[in-house]
Design a protein around this motif. Structure first.
Motif, PDB file in Angstrom:
ATOM      1  N   VAL A   1       0.826  -1.211   0.000  1.00  0.00           N
ATOM      2  CA  VAL A   1       0.000   0.000   0.000  1.00  0.00           C
ATOM      3  C   VAL A   1       0.861   1.264   0.000  1.00  0.00           C
ATOM      4  O   VAL A   1       0.592   2.220  -0.741  1.00  0.00           O
ATOM      5  CB  VAL A   1      -0.952   0.004   1.216  1.00  0.00           C
ATOM      6  N   ASN A   2       1.896   1.314   0.833  1.00  0.00           N
ATOM      7  CA  ASN A   2       2.676   2.540   0.983  1.00  0.00           C
ATOM      8  C   ASN A   2       3.955   2.566   0.152  1.00  0.00           C
ATOM      9  O   ASN A   2       4.755   3.499   0.264  1.00  0.00           O
ATOM     10  CB  ASN A   2       3.008   2.773   2.461  1.00  0.00           C
ATOM     11  N   GLY A   3       4.166   1.562  -0.678  1.00  0.00           N
ATOM     12  CA  GLY A   3       5.289   1.583  -1.604  1.00  0.00           C
ATOM     13  C   GLY A   3       6.655   1.459  -0.990  1.00  0.00           C
ATOM     14  O   GLY A   3       7.644   1.921  -1.575  1.00  0.00           O
TER      15      GLY A   3
ATOM     16  N   ALA B   1      -3.899   1.446  -7.453  1.00  0.00           N
ATOM     17  CA  ALA B   1      -4.798   0.369  -7.053  1.00  0.00           C
ATOM     18  C   ALA B   1      -5.933   0.923  -6.187  1.00  0.00           C
ATOM     19  O   ALA B   1      -5.693   1.524  -5.138  1.00  0.00           O
ATOM     20  CB  ALA B   1      -4.021  -0.695  -6.285  1.00  0.00           C
ATOM     21  N   ASP B   2      -7.150   0.729  -6.645  1.00  0.00           N
ATOM     22  CA  ASP B   2      -8.347   1.131  -5.912  1.00  0.00           C
ATOM     23  C   ASP B   2      -8.953  -0.097  -5.241  1.00  0.00           C
ATOM     24  O   ASP B   2      -8.548  -1.240  -5.493  1.00  0.00           O
ATOM     25  CB  ASP B   2      -9.355   1.771  -6.870  1.00  0.00           C
TER      26      ASP B   2
ATOM     27  N   SER C   1      -3.591   9.479  -4.521  1.00  0.00           N
ATOM     28  CA  SER C   1      -2.304   9.727  -5.163  1.00  0.00           C
ATOM     29  C   SER C   1      -1.333   8.633  -4.754  1.00  0.00           C
ATOM     30  O   SER C   1      -1.570   7.892  -3.798  1.00  0.00           O
ATOM     31  CB  SER C   1      -1.739  11.097  -4.760  1.00  0.00           C
ATOM     32  N   LYS C   2      -0.223   8.543  -5.478  1.00  0.00           N
ATOM     33  CA  LYS C   2       0.765   7.516  -5.185  1.00  0.00           C
ATOM     34  C   LYS C   2       1.441   7.758  -3.852  1.00  0.00           C
ATOM     35  O   LYS C   2       1.748   6.816  -3.111  1.00  0.00           O
ATOM     36  CB  LYS C   2       1.813   7.480  -6.309  1.00  0.00           C
TER      37      LYS C   2
ATOM     38  N   SER D   1      -4.423   7.571   1.032  1.00  0.00           N
ATOM     39  CA  SER D   1      -5.796   7.948   1.360  1.00  0.00           C
ATOM     40  C   SER D   1      -6.666   7.666   0.145  1.00  0.00           C
ATOM     41  O   SER D   1      -6.167   7.553  -0.975  1.00  0.00           O
ATOM     42  CB  SER D   1      -5.895   9.415   1.777  1.00  0.00           C
ATOM     43  N   TRP D   2      -7.958   7.579   0.395  1.00  0.00           N
ATOM     44  CA  TRP D   2      -8.881   7.174  -0.660  1.00  0.00           C
ATOM     45  C   TRP D   2     -10.095   8.103  -0.717  1.00  0.00           C
ATOM     46  O   TRP D   2     -10.517   8.668   0.297  1.00  0.00           O
ATOM     47  CB  TRP D   2      -9.388   5.748  -0.421  1.00  0.00           C
ATOM     48  N   GLN D   3     -10.650   8.223  -1.911  1.00  0.00           N
ATOM     49  CA  GLN D   3     -11.936   8.895  -2.106  1.00  0.00           C
ATOM     50  C   GLN D   3     -13.015   7.823  -2.120  1.00  0.00           C
ATOM     51  O   GLN D   3     -12.994   6.905  -2.937  1.00  0.00           O
ATOM     52  CB  GLN D   3     -11.956   9.655  -3.436  1.00  0.00           C
ATOM     53  N   GLN D   4     -13.976   7.934  -1.213  1.00  0.00           N
ATOM     54  CA  GLN D   4     -15.028   6.938  -1.139  1.00  0.00           C
ATOM     55  C   GLN D   4     -16.210   7.312  -2.034  1.00  0.00           C
ATOM     56  O   GLN D   4     -16.690   8.442  -2.026  1.00  0.00           O
ATOM     57  CB  GLN D   4     -15.530   6.779   0.305  1.00  0.00           C
TER      58      GLN D   4
END
Length: 484
Positions: A247-249, A317-318, A334-335, A339-342
């Motif tokens: 997830v965090n690269g 990846a969503d 963003s990479k 965080s995500w947009q729901q």
């Protein structure tokens, strides 16, 4: 008390109408009915999806773990039967003409209550091994743990006697497990085991989310006492359907999990990711992993699953998961920012029901990823007007909450048992171009979809492991030719 024609057929072996206008042998009628079920297709966009039988020899088919066991270049699948207690591998036919016939399988053995299985080369000898996790069943006091079958060379995998049952890993005994996968969690080149579970009804203890670390020396890996169990989250209520993804690269695989089960407090249900802490100065990963909440909601049904894939074409990846009335999307912003947009997509009426499997893939070859999802019965019921398998696509350049179209793949067959343990309950699915015709097909297993015949102790399955043949691209090409 009045009974339906189908109920009469099952109970008495006769097809009854009114005062018995005619009689058919039950076996013939049931065989014809099952054959009809297996050939059943539904119309979505005017397209038929044929459902092909892979094996109907399971009553509660759990797990669909892929790996090329026989070395022929095709993925094979670890599948267990919770009812019969068997652990098996299904082999994908190399010849494409044989895909629509029942597949070969090997039965490795029997345990009290297998819950899930996975495949991987656990001892480093080049052969794939079989991992199975077990849990207690209705407080029967069964021995529970994580077992391994050491696998033979590829040419012997169809010989059940060639598989060696090594027993349970001692550090895993006494827990209620639900789900297992194999991954190199600490980047040391050896496959470890990631496992999740639920509360043990007898001991009251939670299995949590944990990983079983492989001995660094390959010569020690067949000594099961040297496999050590380490917690990721001791307090996790449910460990089913997790997904591993960096997830965090930072180069280490993290874990995505929808944490909800039958006894999870409503306001403790969540979608979260666990951050792999990476190697410490000791060269090991010892501490529990930090949990990051993505979304909290009391809307989950027990053991939800997560889909991982790029929905909006930005290369990130969503996530997607489902509740009874919604498909919930989480678009990575963003990479560099975790965080995500729901986005909450209201389900069409025909799929507003509790569900579990969900996947992200491009089903119609339009260059945009779609969503495939499946439903499960609720106390033995899925209404006949519900699509128990469906896919959905968005129409514009980017997905929003209101630009999705839902398409049925398979309708519920309406066989409602009204028994909380019997009904159409899809467990897992894999999206791949199985017949290599250029579009994505669906391999799936269904558990608990069986029926009893009077006088017979063991029930029979309507269907258990199947694949759905995608005809969307072919139909699109035909339509194009017709308009030219």
């Amino acid at each position: 008390m009045a009974i339906s024609l189908l109920q009469a057929q099952r109970k008495y072996g006769l097809l009854v109408f009114g005062m018995s206008f005619f009689i058919l042998l039950f076996s013939c009628g049931q065989m014809a009915q099952n054959e009809k079920d297996l050939e059943e297709s539904v119309t979505g966009q005017g397209i038929s999806w044929a459902m092909h039988n892979i094996s109907d020899d399971y009553l509660i088919a759990n797990s669909m773990s892929p790996a090329d066991v026989d070395g022929d270049g095709e993925e094979d699948y670890a599948v267990i039967d919770e009812w019969l207690g068997i652990q098996t591998i299904l082999f994908t036919p190399k010849e494409k003409d044989s895909l629509r016939k029942p597949w070969k399988r090997v039965n490795l053995g029997v345990t009290g209550n297998p819950e899930y299985s996975s495949l991987g080369d656990m001892d480093g000898d080049g052969n794939l091994d079989f991992i199975v996790v077990t849990g207690d069943d209705l407080e029967k006091g069964l021995e529970t743990g994580m077992g391994i079958f050491w696998g033979p060379s590829a040419e012997k995998v169809l010989d059940s006697k060639a598989w060696v049952n090594a027993g349970n890993i001692p550090s895993t005994l006494g827990q209620q497990y639900l789900y297992v996968e194999t991954h190199d969690i600490n980047n040391d080149g050896a496959l470890d085991i990631l496992v999740g579970g639920r509360r043990n009804a007898l001991s009251g203890e939670y299995s949590g989310l944990r990983w079983i670390t492989a001995p660094s020396d390959s010569e020690d890996r067949r000594d099961l006492t040297k496999w050590k169990s380490k917690y990721i989250d001791k307090a996790a209520y449910s460990g089913h359907g997790f997904v591993m993804h960096d997830v965090n690269g930072d180069g280490y695989k993290d874990i995505l999990l929808a944490n909800a089960d039958w006894d999870t407090p409503a306001f403790e249900e969540d979608l979260a990711w666990y951050e792999n802490p990476g190697l410490e100065t000791s060269g090991e990963i010892e501490q529990e992993w930090q949990k990051h909440i993505i979304w909290k909601s009391p809307s989950f049904y027990q053991k939800p699953q997560i889909a991982l894939g790029d929905l909006n074409g930005d290369g990130l990846a969503d996530l997607a998961t489902q509740t009874q009335n919604y498909i919930h999307l989480f678009l990575r912003k963003s990479k560099n920012e975790v965080s995500w947009q729901q986005i909450d997509v209201k389900k069409a009426e025909m799929v507003q029901w509790i569900g579990r499997p969900i996947k992200i893939a491009d089903m119609n070859n339009d260059g945009k990823n779609d969503i495939v999802a499946m439903l499960i019965h609720n106390d033995g019921k899925i209404p006949k007007d519900k699509a128990s398998v469906f896919w959905m696509e968005y129409k514009d350049e980017l997905p929003t909450s209101d630009n999705w179209t839902f398409h049925p793949i398979k309708w519920s067959d309406g066989r409602n048992s009204y028994n909380q343990w019997i009904g159409e309950k899809w467990d897992h699915c894999i999206i791949k171009d199985l017949d290599e015709d250029g579009d994505m097909d669906i391999i799936g297993n269904v558990e608990e979809h069986y029926y009893y015949t009077e006088g017979v102790e063991i029930p029979s399955s309507y269907f258990s492991v199947v694949w759905f043949e995608n005809e969307l691209s072919k139909a699109s090409m035909n339509n194009q030719k017709q308009t030219e």
